[in-house]
Design a protein around this motif. Structure first.
Motif, PDB file in Angstrom:
ATOM      1  N   LEU A   1      39.136  46.706  41.192  1.00  0.00           N
ATOM      2  CA  LEU A   1      38.394  45.617  40.543  1.00  0.00           C
ATOM      3  C   LEU A   1      39.544  44.335  40.329  1.00  0.00           C
ATOM      4  O   LEU A   1      38.975  43.186  40.392  1.00  0.00           O
ATOM      5  N   LYS A   2      40.612  44.839  39.985  1.00  0.00           N
ATOM      6  CA  LYS A   2      41.501  43.548  39.927  1.00  0.00           C
ATOM      7  C   LYS A   2      41.695  42.809  40.913  1.00  0.00           C
ATOM      8  O   LYS A   2      42.073  41.571  40.733  1.00  0.00           O
TER       9      LYS A   2
ATOM     10  N   ASN B   1      33.799  41.335  35.980  1.00  0.00           N
ATOM     11  CA  ASN B   1      34.517  41.807  34.706  1.00  0.00           C
ATOM     12  C   ASN B   1      34.144  41.012  33.481  1.00  0.00           C
ATOM     13  O   ASN B   1      35.140  40.884  32.640  1.00  0.00           O
TER      14      ASN B   1
ATOM     15  N   VAL C   1      38.963  40.222  40.440  1.00  0.00           N
ATOM     16  CA  VAL C   1      39.121  39.628  39.318  1.00  0.00           C
ATOM     17  C   VAL C   1      40.175  38.537  39.850  1.00  0.00           C
ATOM     18  O   VAL C   1      39.826  37.295  39.338  1.00  0.00           O
TER      19      VAL C   1
ATOM     20  N   HIS D   1      40.761  50.408  38.495  1.00  0.00           N
ATOM     21  CA  HIS D   1      41.107  49.194  37.984  1.00  0.00           C
ATOM     22  C   HIS D   1      41.834  48.360  39.082  1.00  0.00           C
ATOM     23  O   HIS D   1      41.552  47.179  38.930  1.00  0.00           O
TER      24      HIS D   1
HETATM   25  C1  LIG Z   1      38.123  43.954  32.661  1.00  0.00           C
HETATM   26  O1  LIG Z   1      37.990  43.675  31.344  1.00  0.00           O
HETATM   27  C2  LIG Z   1      38.381  44.635  30.218  1.00  0.00           C
HETATM   28  C3  LIG Z   1      38.025  44.065  28.879  1.00  0.00           C
HETATM   29  O2  LIG Z   1      37.867  42.837  28.964  1.00  0.00           O
HETATM   30  C4  LIG Z   1      39.875  44.740  30.342  1.00  0.00           C
HETATM   31  O3  LIG Z   1      40.598  45.832  29.446  1.00  0.00           O
HETATM   32  C5  LIG Z   1      40.393  45.053  31.845  1.00  0.00           C
HETATM   33  O4  LIG Z   1      41.891  45.185  31.946  1.00  0.00           O
HETATM   34  C6  LIG Z   1      39.645  44.181  32.859  1.00  0.00           C
HETATM   35  N1  LIG Z   1      39.749  44.709  34.036  1.00  0.00           N
HETATM   36  C7  LIG Z   1      40.601  44.019  35.148  1.00  0.00           C
HETATM   37  C8  LIG Z   1      40.613  44.864  36.336  1.00  0.00           C
HETATM   38  O5  LIG Z   1      41.116  42.778  34.996  1.00  0.00           O
END
Ligand SMILES: *[C@@H]1O[C@H](CO)[C@@H](O)[C@H](O)[C@H]1NC(C)=O
Length: 251
Positions: A199-200, A112, A203, A196
């Motif tokens: 991915l999180k 990300n 992250v 989301h």
């Molecule tokens: C990934 O990055 C975007 C933009 O910087 C942000 O809005 C989003 O929440 C992030 N996603 C995660 C899963 O952290």
């Protein structure tokens, strides 16, 4: 006065002396002895538990004495060094040469848009590692779809489709037009949340991992995330889409 007290204390150790405490006669040497024994017991038990936990953790994780948990990120000197060095910027194209094939370079990956130095995990991310496909790229899309062959890129557009049920004309015809539209809207919204969350998970994994310092951000042109054609969902993810849309109640 201080001297007197210390002589008294010394004498207590050598010779049992009775004193008054709360109006009761107590033998301090006896109390102290009991105290000592139980404190030592507690210490021994604790030490045993800690040692056993360390041994088991090392046996299970093969690398950490503390279950990979208790080590805060800042205790890693490489993390502090990276922080002191200030954030670095690489483009997606720059990242490609840090995939571990050149051993003189660190191994980098991005998730990300945040770049991590994963050199400490060469055995996973290096050319022979089972996570090598994540090295040298921001493969956020692949982290969600698991299509490591075609999705080694950060474009998340359309990924939510993998969580949206396939259209089913037979079931869809049971819905009133407006209801179906609303249902599809809600399905899409829930699916985006799932992307989301998926991915999180990764992250957070890299953000918390004490092994991997964050070294900067991927440099991209403004609005990159909406440019170019929307990629199609990879075959594997497409084939795993939910098949059945829920029937409307009572039909
Ligand atoms: C990934 O990055 C975007 C933009 O910087 C942000 O809005 C989003 O929440 C992030 N996603 C995660 C899963 O952290």
């Amino acid at each position: 006065m201080a001297e007197k007290a210390s002589t008294v204390r010394q004498r207590k150790v050598d010779v049992p002396v009775t004193t008054k405490s709360n109006g009761k006669i107590v033998d301090p040497s006896l109390i102290r002895k009991e105290d000592h024994v139980s404190a030592l017991d507690v210490f021994r038990s604790l030490a045993f538990v800690v040692l056993a936990s360390c041994a088991l953790s090392y046996f299970v994780t093969r690398e950490s004495l503390f279950w990979n948990l208790s080590r805060p990120k800042w205790t890693n000197p490489d993390v502090v060094k990276a922080w002191l060095a200030g954030p670095k910027q690489y483009t997606d194209a720059d990242l490609a040469k840090y995939d571990g094939t050149d051993e003189s370079l660190p191994i980098l990956l991005a998730i990300n848009g945040t770049i991590y130095d994963v050199s400490a995990g060469r055995r996973h991310y290096g050319p022979d590692g089972s996570y090598h496909f994540f090295a040298g790229a921001d493969a956020s899309r692949a982290f969600v779809t698991s299509c490591f062959d075609v999705d080694r890129n950060p474009d998340l557009r359309g990924v939510e489709k993998m969580y949206i049920p396939l259209d089913n004309p037979e079931v869809d015809s049971l819905y009133a037009e407006g209801d179906l539209k609303m249902l599809k809207y809600l399905e899409k919204k829930a699916a985006k949340q799932k992307v989301h969350d998926a991915l999180k998970h990764w992250v957070d994994f890299f953000a918390k991992s004490p092994k991997y310092p964050a070294i900067g951000q991927v440099k991209r042109e403004k609005g990159w995330e909406t440019k170019g054609p929307v990629p199609t969902l990879c075959e594997k993810a497409e084939s795993q889409r939910p098949t059945a849309r829920a029937r409307p109640a009572g039909k």
